[in-house]
Each structure stands twice: as structure tokens, then as C-alpha cells.
Design a protein around this motif. Sequence first.
Motif, PDB file in Angstrom:
ATOM      1  N   GLN A 131     104.901 -11.803   7.107  1.00 53.74           N
ATOM      2  CA  GLN A 131     104.943 -11.469   8.529  1.00 53.74           C
ATOM      3  C   GLN A 131     106.203 -10.700   8.915  1.00 53.74           C
ATOM      4  OE1 GLN A 131     102.705 -12.179  10.966  1.00 53.74           O
ATOM      5  NE2 GLN A 131     101.247 -13.404   9.786  1.00 53.74           N
ATOM      6  N   SER A 132     107.150 -10.614   7.999  1.00 55.59           N
ATOM      7  CA  SER A 132     108.447  -9.971   8.235  1.00 55.59           C
ATOM      8  C   SER A 132     109.213 -10.655   9.361  1.00 55.59           C
ATOM      9  CB  SER A 132     108.267  -8.480   8.533  1.00 55.59           C
ATOM     10  OG  SER A 132     109.399  -7.744   8.143  1.00 55.59           O
ATOM     11  N   ASP A 133     109.139 -11.973   9.394  1.00 54.87           N
ATOM     12  CA  ASP A 133     109.777 -12.747  10.455  1.00 54.87           C
ATOM     13  C   ASP A 133     111.302 -12.623  10.363  1.00 54.87           C
ATOM     14  OD1 ASP A 133     108.974 -15.264  12.405  1.00 54.87           O
ATOM     15  OD2 ASP A 133     110.973 -15.457  11.538  1.00 54.87           O
ATOM     16  N   ASN A 134     111.929 -12.164  11.439  1.00 55.05           N
ATOM     17  CA  ASN A 134     113.366 -11.890  11.419  1.00 55.05           C
ATOM     18  C   ASN A 134     114.224 -13.145  11.503  1.00 55.05           C
ATOM     19  OD1 ASN A 134     113.169  -9.046  11.218  1.00 55.05           O
ATOM     20  ND2 ASN A 134     112.762  -8.885  13.403  1.00 55.05           N
ATOM     21  N   THR A 135     113.864 -14.061  12.378  1.00 55.40           N
ATOM     22  CA  THR A 135     114.649 -15.289  12.494  1.00 55.40           C
ATOM     23  C   THR A 135     114.620 -16.065  11.179  1.00 55.40           C
ATOM     24  OG1 THR A 135     114.276 -15.455  14.880  1.00 55.40           O
ATOM     25  CG2 THR A 135     114.899 -17.474  13.737  1.00 55.40           C
ATOM     26  N   GLY A 136     113.434 -16.175  10.591  1.00 54.15           N
ATOM     27  CA  GLY A 136     113.312 -16.860   9.306  1.00 54.15           C
ATOM     28  C   GLY A 136     114.099 -16.163   8.217  1.00 54.15           C
ATOM     29  N   SER A 137     114.126 -14.834   8.265  1.00 55.72           N
ATOM     30  CA  SER A 137     114.846 -14.065   7.245  1.00 55.72           C
ATOM     31  C   SER A 137     116.350 -14.284   7.336  1.00 55.72           C
ATOM     32  CB  SER A 137     114.530 -12.581   7.396  1.00 55.72           C
ATOM     33  OG  SER A 137     113.145 -12.343   7.252  1.00 55.72           O
ATOM     34  N   LEU A 138     116.884 -14.278   8.548  1.00 58.43           N
ATOM     35  CA  LEU A 138     118.317 -14.516   8.723  1.00 58.43           C
ATOM     36  C   LEU A 138     118.686 -15.943   8.331  1.00 58.43           C
ATOM     37  CD1 LEU A 138     118.850 -12.573  12.055  1.00 58.43           C
ATOM     38  CD2 LEU A 138     119.905 -12.031   9.848  1.00 58.43           C
ATOM     39  N   ALA A 144     121.063 -18.415   1.376  1.00 53.67           N
ATOM     40  CA  ALA A 144     121.323 -17.760   0.085  1.00 53.67           C
ATOM     41  C   ALA A 144     122.812 -17.523  -0.151  1.00 53.67           C
ATOM     42  CB  ALA A 144     120.566 -16.438   0.006  1.00 53.67           C
ATOM     43  N   GLY A 145     123.633 -17.879   0.839  1.00 44.53           N
ATOM     44  CA  GLY A 145     125.070 -17.679   0.705  1.00 44.53           C
ATOM     45  C   GLY A 145     125.592 -16.521   1.523  1.00 44.53           C
ATOM     46  N   GLY A 146     124.678 -15.876   2.292  1.00 40.82           N
ATOM     47  CA  GLY A 146     125.073 -14.742   3.111  1.00 40.82           C
ATOM     48  C   GLY A 146     124.939 -13.418   2.395  1.00 40.82           C
ATOM     49  N   GLY A 147     125.140 -12.346   3.155  1.00 42.09           N
ATOM     50  CA  GLY A 147     124.983 -11.008   2.596  1.00 42.09           C
ATOM     51  C   GLY A 147     125.899 -10.712   1.437  1.00 42.09           C
ATOM     52  N   ALA A 148     127.125 -11.233   1.484  1.00 40.07           N
ATOM     53  CA  ALA A 148     128.077 -10.953   0.400  1.00 40.07           C
ATOM     54  C   ALA A 148     127.594 -11.521  -0.930  1.00 40.07           C
ATOM     55  CB  ALA A 148     129.446 -11.531   0.758  1.00 40.07           C
ATOM     56  N   THR A 149     127.025 -12.727  -0.897  1.00 37.98           N
ATOM     57  CA  THR A 149     126.508 -13.340  -2.124  1.00 37.98           C
ATOM     58  C   THR A 149     125.301 -12.574  -2.652  1.00 37.98           C
ATOM     59  OG1 THR A 149     127.287 -15.525  -1.443  1.00 37.98           O
ATOM     60  CG2 THR A 149     125.555 -15.458  -3.109  1.00 37.98           C
ATOM     61  N   ARG A 163     122.221  -2.779  -0.311  1.00 36.71           N
ATOM     62  CA  ARG A 163     123.194  -3.678   0.282  1.00 36.71           C
ATOM     63  C   ARG A 163     122.648  -4.320   1.561  1.00 36.71           C
ATOM     64  NH1 ARG A 163     124.941  -3.663  -3.958  1.00 36.71           N
ATOM     65  NH2 ARG A 163     127.040  -3.186  -4.718  1.00 36.71           N
ATOM     66  N   VAL A 164     122.997  -5.591   1.740  1.00 38.37           N
ATOM     67  CA  VAL A 164     122.776  -6.271   3.012  1.00 38.37           C
ATOM     68  C   VAL A 164     124.006  -5.997   3.866  1.00 38.37           C
ATOM     69  CG1 VAL A 164     122.417  -8.493   4.155  1.00 38.37           C
ATOM     70  CG2 VAL A 164     121.410  -8.075   1.898  1.00 38.37           C
ATOM     71  N   SER A 166     124.033  -6.613   7.681  1.00 35.72           N
ATOM     72  CA  SER A 166     124.123  -7.488   8.847  1.00 35.72           C
ATOM     73  C   SER A 166     124.736  -8.836   8.488  1.00 35.72           C
ATOM     74  CB  SER A 166     122.729  -7.697   9.442  1.00 35.72           C
ATOM     75  OG  SER A 166     122.787  -8.542  10.580  1.00 35.72           O
ATOM     76  N   ARG A 167     125.642  -9.315   9.327  1.00 33.61           N
ATOM     77  CA  ARG A 167     126.294 -10.609   9.152  1.00 33.61           C
ATOM     78  C   ARG A 167     126.986 -10.723   7.795  1.00 33.61           C
ATOM     79  NH1 ARG A 167     122.143 -14.879  12.196  1.00 33.61           N
ATOM     80  NH2 ARG A 167     121.729 -13.523  14.001  1.00 33.61           N
ATOM     81  N   THR A 168     127.514  -9.572   7.342  1.00 31.86           N
ATOM     82  CA  THR A 168     128.181  -9.509   6.044  1.00 31.86           C
ATOM     83  C   THR A 168     129.588  -8.969   6.236  1.00 31.86           C
ATOM     84  OG1 THR A 168     126.056  -9.085   4.957  1.00 31.86           O
ATOM     85  CG2 THR A 168     128.043  -8.596   3.697  1.00 31.86           C
ATOM     86  N   PRO A 169     130.614  -9.743   5.888  1.00 32.53           N
ATOM     87  CA  PRO A 169     131.999  -9.298   6.070  1.00 32.53           C
ATOM     88  C   PRO A 169     132.267  -7.942   5.423  1.00 32.53           C
ATOM     89  CG  PRO A 169     131.933 -11.623   5.450  1.00 32.53           C
ATOM     90  CD  PRO A 169     130.531 -11.091   5.297  1.00 32.53           C
ATOM     91  N   GLY A 170     133.000  -7.095   6.153  1.00 32.01           N
ATOM     92  CA  GLY A 170     133.408  -5.804   5.627  1.00 32.01           C
ATOM     93  C   GLY A 170     132.356  -4.713   5.684  1.00 32.01           C
ATOM     94  N   ARG A 171     131.206  -5.001   6.313  1.00 29.62           N
ATOM     95  CA  ARG A 171     130.140  -3.997   6.304  1.00 29.62           C
ATOM     96  C   ARG A 171     129.713  -3.576   7.718  1.00 29.62           C
ATOM     97  NH1 ARG A 171     128.876  -2.620   1.505  1.00 29.62           N
ATOM     98  NH2 ARG A 171     127.132  -1.382   2.273  1.00 29.62           N
ATOM     99  N   LYS A 172     130.641  -3.685   8.686  1.00 28.19           N
ATOM    100  CA  LYS A 172     130.318  -3.311  10.064  1.00 28.19           C
ATOM    101  C   LYS A 172     129.983  -1.832  10.201  1.00 28.19           C
ATOM    102  CE  LYS A 172     132.325  -6.705  13.202  1.00 28.19           C
ATOM    103  NZ  LYS A 172     133.273  -6.922  14.317  1.00 28.19           N
ATOM    104  N   GLU A 173     130.749  -0.988   9.529  1.00 28.99           N
ATOM    105  CA  GLU A 173     130.496   0.454   9.614  1.00 28.99           C
ATOM    106  C   GLU A 173     129.145   0.802   9.012  1.00 28.99           C
ATOM    107  OE1 GLU A 173     133.644   2.832   8.071  1.00 28.99           O
ATOM    108  OE2 GLU A 173     135.176   1.963   9.386  1.00 28.99           O
TER     109      GLU A 173
END
Length: 308
Positions: A131-138, A144-149, A163-164, A166-173
Motif C-alpha cells: 500500500q506504500s503506507d508512509n506512517t508504517g514505513s517511517l 531498523a536503526g534509522g536512515g544512517a543504519t 540513500r535514505v 529523511s530523518r537521517t543526520p547529515g542529509r538535510k541538503e
Amino acid sequence: MRNCLLSLLLFSVSFVKAQPSAVGKTSMDHKLVKKLEEAMAGFKGEAGIYVRNLKTNRIAEVHADSIFPTASMVKVPILCGIFDKINRGEVAFNQELVYRDSLKYDNGIVGSFRDSTKIALPKVVHLMISQSDNTGSLWLQAMAGGGATINQWLDSNGFGNIRVNSRTPGRKENQAKYGWGQTTPREMAELVAMIRNGKAINPAVSERMYRYLGMQFWDGESISQVPPNIKIAAKSGAVNQAKSEVLVIHAPHGDYVFCVATKNQQDQAWEKDNEGYVLIRKLSAIIWNHFEPKSDWKPLPESEKFWF
């Protein structure tokens, strides 16, 4: 001298380890490349595609190494990330989760739950992929340990461009430019091919992930251009200026994988005739007919009203 040789050896070992699943020697399918280029000519935006016939190892590519937004294709690496945790014993596959209002991102299925609703983890994974559910995906991204993991797992398996963000340190740009995630068509296609080939984490995990990818609700683009009796594993994505999809098609004359992605589209309408959706359907039909030239199957004219 010995130190230099040792350094070179260590570099070579780490380099080999960092490669994705062995693709082997490939050759260019120039006829298919020409068909794809002609279909993509005049597109009002940027588009890229990568195709590999998994039986013959013939490839076709147009801007296959350019970076594009993943949109919801980012849920494929999240899938790998959560299953890597499961495989390590850090997350229990059959555990029951408790939803909290603080997790809500949008009004999808999971985001519509009442606080304290209980749901099994496998169902959240299913909703993320089918279903590509966004809340479930986040939720799963965090587990999973977050985007960095997840990005570390991707890098260790040779995927240097997926690369992930969103919500991943150092990847705002990167998030500002590409959104939730970013990829090249080549790498996203080869990630799904790795899963299909049983090379992602281990064969049993790959099989389970591949079954999830074979349960798609959103089938109005690439999937709509392939006969309904053909097995397909896929994940699509869409945001205002970008549309994308990655698939493995189990065609009669040999499986093939492809990923198509767009960005900077002029047409940002959320309609079936969006230029990005139209291009994806066109490319999918071209690839199917290229590999299955004797197939006389075409989508029924009435089918369009059922496309999602």
C-alpha cells in the motif's frame, strides 16, 4: 614495500566486499536503447532508465547513473534494513507492535489507527510495500536503526548512490533536493535483482522480502502494461515532480529487471495522464514487447478505468 602490498591487498578486499551482487559480464542491447531513447525524447523534465535481462545479461540504459528522487521506492532499502535487524535477532519478526499517535505522519492506513492499536510487525511491512503506507514505513525505518543504519547496510553491499535522506543526520541538503530518498536507476534495479537472486542478507530473508514485493496494490503504471498472468515484483513511487518504478518481470523468455525514474517534471498533476505516468507505461510496454515480440497481449481499452 611489504606495508604497501598489505595496504593494497586490504583495499582490494574491501573494494570487492563493497560491490553489489555479481552482475557478471554484460553487453549492450543497442536496439532496445534506441527504442527507449525515442520514447523518452521530448519529455518535459528529466528521465532515466536501466534494464537488464537476467537470462542473457543484456542491458539497456539511458541516464542510468544519474541521481533521481526515490519517492516511495525508498521503501525497498527500508525493507532491507528492517529484515537485516530481524536476521540479526535484534527485532522479532512475529512481534506485536503498539501504535502511538506520536508516530502519525499522514492519514494512510497506519496513520488512521487509534492510539494503542495493536498490529503485528509483518502486517506493517506488508502495508509499507503493498500500500506504500508512509506512517508504517517511517515506523519501520526507525525500528531498523534509522536512515544512517540503512545507508550503512547499502554501502556495505556496494550501493553507493541509494540513500535514505529523511530523518537521517547529515542529509538535510539531500532531502531538500531529492526528498525521502535518492538513487540511480541502475542501483535500484540491481538492489531488487539482488533480492530476487537470494543474495540480500540470506536466501530465506530474500525470499520473504521478494514475496512482499510481489503483492502490489498500485498497479496502474508499469504493471498495467504486462499480462496479468505474469509474476511481477515491484515498488513504485511518486511525488509532485517525480515518478518512478522498479520491477522484476518473470517473462516467458527470461526474467528482466528495470527501473525508470523522473525528476523536475513540468507536469505535476496527480492524474492518470500525468506525463511521468504516461512515460512509465510507454517504456514498460516497449520493454515487454522487445523481450516478448510474439506476444499479442495488449491492455484492454476498458482496463484504464481500473488503474490505480
